[in-house]
Design an enzyme around this catalytic site. Sequence first.
Site, mmCIF file in Angstrom:
data_model
loop_
_atom_site.group_PDB
_atom_site.id
_atom_site.type_symbol
_atom_site.label_atom_id
_atom_site.label_comp_id
_atom_site.label_asym_id
_atom_site.label_seq_id
_atom_site.Cartn_x
_atom_site.Cartn_y
_atom_site.Cartn_z
ATOM 1 C CE LYS A 162 2.064 -22.424 19.338
ATOM 2 N NZ LYS A 162 2.147 -20.981 19.259
ATOM 3 C CG ASP A 198 3.817 -16.260 18.722
ATOM 4 O OD1 ASP A 198 4.858 -16.654 18.148
ATOM 5 O OD2 ASP A 198 3.314 -16.882 19.667
#
Length: 452
Positions: A162, A198
């Site tokens: 990311k 997450d």
Amino acid sequence: MGLKWPENLALYKIQDRCKELILGDDQLKEVMKRLTDDINKGLGKKTHADAIVKCFVTYVQDLPNGTEKGKFLALDLGGTNFRVLLIELGDNHFEMKSKIFAIPQHIMLGSGEQLFDHIADCLAKFMKEEKVQKEKLPLGFTFSFPLQQLGLTRGMLERWTKGFNCSGVIGQDVVQLLKDAIARRGDIQITVCAILNDTTGTLMSCAWKNHDCKIGLIVGTGTNACYVEKQKNAELFDGQDNGSGKVLINTEWGAFGDDGQLDFVRTEYDRDIDEHSINPGKQLHEKMISGMYMGELARLVLQKLTKEGLLFNGKGSDPLFTRQRFYTKYVSEIENEPHGTYNNCRQILEELGIKHASEQDCVNVRYVCECVSRRAAHLVSAGIACLLNKMDDPTVTVGIDGSVYRYHPHFHNLMVAKISNLVNKHIKFNLMLSDDGSGRGAALVAAVASRK
């Protein structure tokens, strides 16, 4: 209104160019078979080291049961922003305060020490604002990058994803790096109770509301899934059984296909995306699905069709031919209009410097967006059906978070329809949107750990 012959021919050619983006059930079943094999390799002691889908043990054994009480902090780091949360749990009572902090580009690409000093600084500011800087609070740390966990509070970073590339963090225990940064400051007291990603946070958050939730899924900037596995199948689990006999497994399925297992469904556009990414050859499954790449996939298809003279009379524009200029949100906005309405599409094309689009161009642009987003939804569905079949529970809720699932107008319905086609018929499933999964989930993991 019938299409004129040249338009008909153009549409036929466009559909022909896009047909490799449309996956049939036979292809999806093959994806499921290969993913199942890779998950089993990740779980196995002898095969884990060489496995592509790592299936990390999270050491989370228990889901929330409603008896959790107290004040808990959560840190949620998983993208260009991170959040700090303060959560108070009581009998049927839930209160949450949170604040978002940015991570500047120079810190995302700087040293690990800089990154964790920045996080500790923001955490201290938040605690002062909330007047809890004098209290010693348990903290759950959501760290949404591939981690090898060695315990509930020990996690080694496998690799950055990311857009992050901080030096001196890969192979290090990120909980220790956070504790060191907090200690360097000396002005706040925190007990880090758990580190999770997450996906685990989303599962925990949804399980707090719905006790059938046994799969967590993220479809946002990246994609990943976790699920409840029997400890005996998780051969790398070396913790003590707290009594549930289960443990959450973080699949890290974004890496599926990095060894060529998805080559049979990858296209020239996928290869192009990968070659120009910051991590070529890595996260190939994720690159076919997630929000970080969906807009660019659509742009590459539109660029090719334009250069072949099949769109906009062959006249493109600099922005259309510029990498990363067709945003993923455009895909959702274009598909959000009723068929036959093209206001959003025209506005987006104008933003891209294309002012001469015909109605048929708009029809075709929408078709390209649909092919890209539907393929993503179908690949995710194959993954979820694979987990449902593997777990073989009669009723399972899938807790889902992430911008693509949350904001794409058809993603949910596409998934429900496709999972129904692919899952074993005796399994009942339902898809639940997590509200604030990763933050609340981190606090809940800390709360469950404190309950123990």
